[in-house]
Design a protein around this motif. Structure first.
Motif: not given
Ligand SMILES: [Zn+2]
Length: 314
Positions: A243-245, A205-210, A105-110, A186-188
């Motif tokens: 999700g990032h990295g 998605g935002d379950v993983v940030y590296v 549900g974060q902006d850049h996802r949808w 989690g993140h959302t």
């Protein structure tokens, strides 16, 4: 006279819109899909915060080409960057984007959904995202206005058209099997993992940030985030598109996200049980294994804070 005025107005409009077009070209966010497996692509976004230049597409998105159309994983934060995404997809496939999966549900996802829906795509997400998207959609669009200014034009929250229920779904899209793995976000609240079993690629998605430190917001829950992360581990993916990295493997995902969440929960859980106050608990958290992560100095105190408060409520 009136014709001349009309004529000069017309000329002025043409000049302005041409300049506007050029400006858009110069400043459009660079979306580029790179292959991570046969017919599977990822765009790795900026790991900085949201800027006018990155159009809040400071996140990764995925593309899977099937014999019957392409599947986009996450639609970007704006109508205009959704167009950039569609353009970049054309560089790797002639297949139109027929399906969009929103991983959270974060902006850049949808928030780019509107563009793809207008093109006739079916928009899919886990039902766990619905309340969050409805509650925060407009708020997220408005929060980006001071940063994105004119690039925000045309962006409105457009909800998915198909909601998935339950923890483990298998979707057949264009003859390719997709798993949608959901452990209460989690993140959302709506965060879900998209997994391609045939090639072993997980779009987390935002379950993983590296490479950069993860973020915790008022809607985030470290407890369910850990459960989502463990569901990823159980899949044993060969390739992790976080999700990032950078595109990576499970080991880096564990180092940069899983172990950070677990360390925060272990430390704060003990502090709460031992009656250690918030400030002391935040101060005594051992950040050394995580200092390689970008933005750690800015975000870690907040992560520690939020985790303590969450665990106090559990
Ligand atoms: Zn994100």
């Amino acid at each position: 006279m009136s014709l001349r005025i009309f004529g000069s107005l017309f000329a002025t409009t043409v000049v302005f819109s041409t300049l506007g077009g050029l400006a858009n070209l110069v400043h459009a966010v660079q979306v580029s899909f790179k292959a991570v497996a046969p017919n599977v692509y990822a765009h790795v976004g900026d790991i900085e915060g949201r800027t006018y230049e990155n159009e809040a597409l400071n996140a990764n998105i995925g593309l899977v080409v099937t014999p019957q159309g392409a599947v986009l994983i996450d639609s970007g934060a704006t109508f205009s960057s959704a167009q950039d995404i569609a353009q970049a997809a054309k560089a790797v496939t002639a297949q139109p984007i027929k399906w969009v999966i929103n991983t959270g549900g974060q902006d850049h996802r949808w928030l780019g959904n509107g563009y793809f829906k207008a093109q006739g795509a079916e928009i899919i997400a886990h039902a766990g995202a619905e309340a969050d998207m409805k509650a925060r959609g407009l708020e997220q669009v408005q929060a980006n206005v001071p940063v994105l200014k004119d690039k925000q034009a045309g962006t409105t929250p457009v909800l998915p058209t198909r909601w998935m229920q339950g923890a483990d779904n298998t979707l057949d899209l264009g003859g390719v099997s997709f798993k949608l793995v959901y452990r209460n976000g989690g993140h959302t609240p709506g965060d879900a993992i998209v997994y391609l079993p045939t090639v072993g690629v997980a779009f987390t998605g935002d379950v993983v940030y590296v490479d950069r430190i993860l973020g915790l917001h008022p809607v985030s829950k470290t407890k369910t985030w850990v459960a989502s992360f463990e569901a990823l581990e159980a899949l044993q993916p060969k390739v992790v598109v976080p999700g990032h990295g950078r595109v990576t493997d499970l080991a880096q995902a564990q180092r940069d996200t899983g172990q950070l969440l677990k360390a925060l929960r272990a430390h704060m859980g003990k502090a709460v049980n031992d009656g250690v106050d918030l400030a002391a608990a935040v101060k005594s958290f051992d950040a050394r294994p995580f200092v390689h992560l970008k933005h750690v100095e800015v975000w870690l105190p907040q992560l520690a804070n939020r985790t303590y408060l969450e665990m106090e409520m559990e």
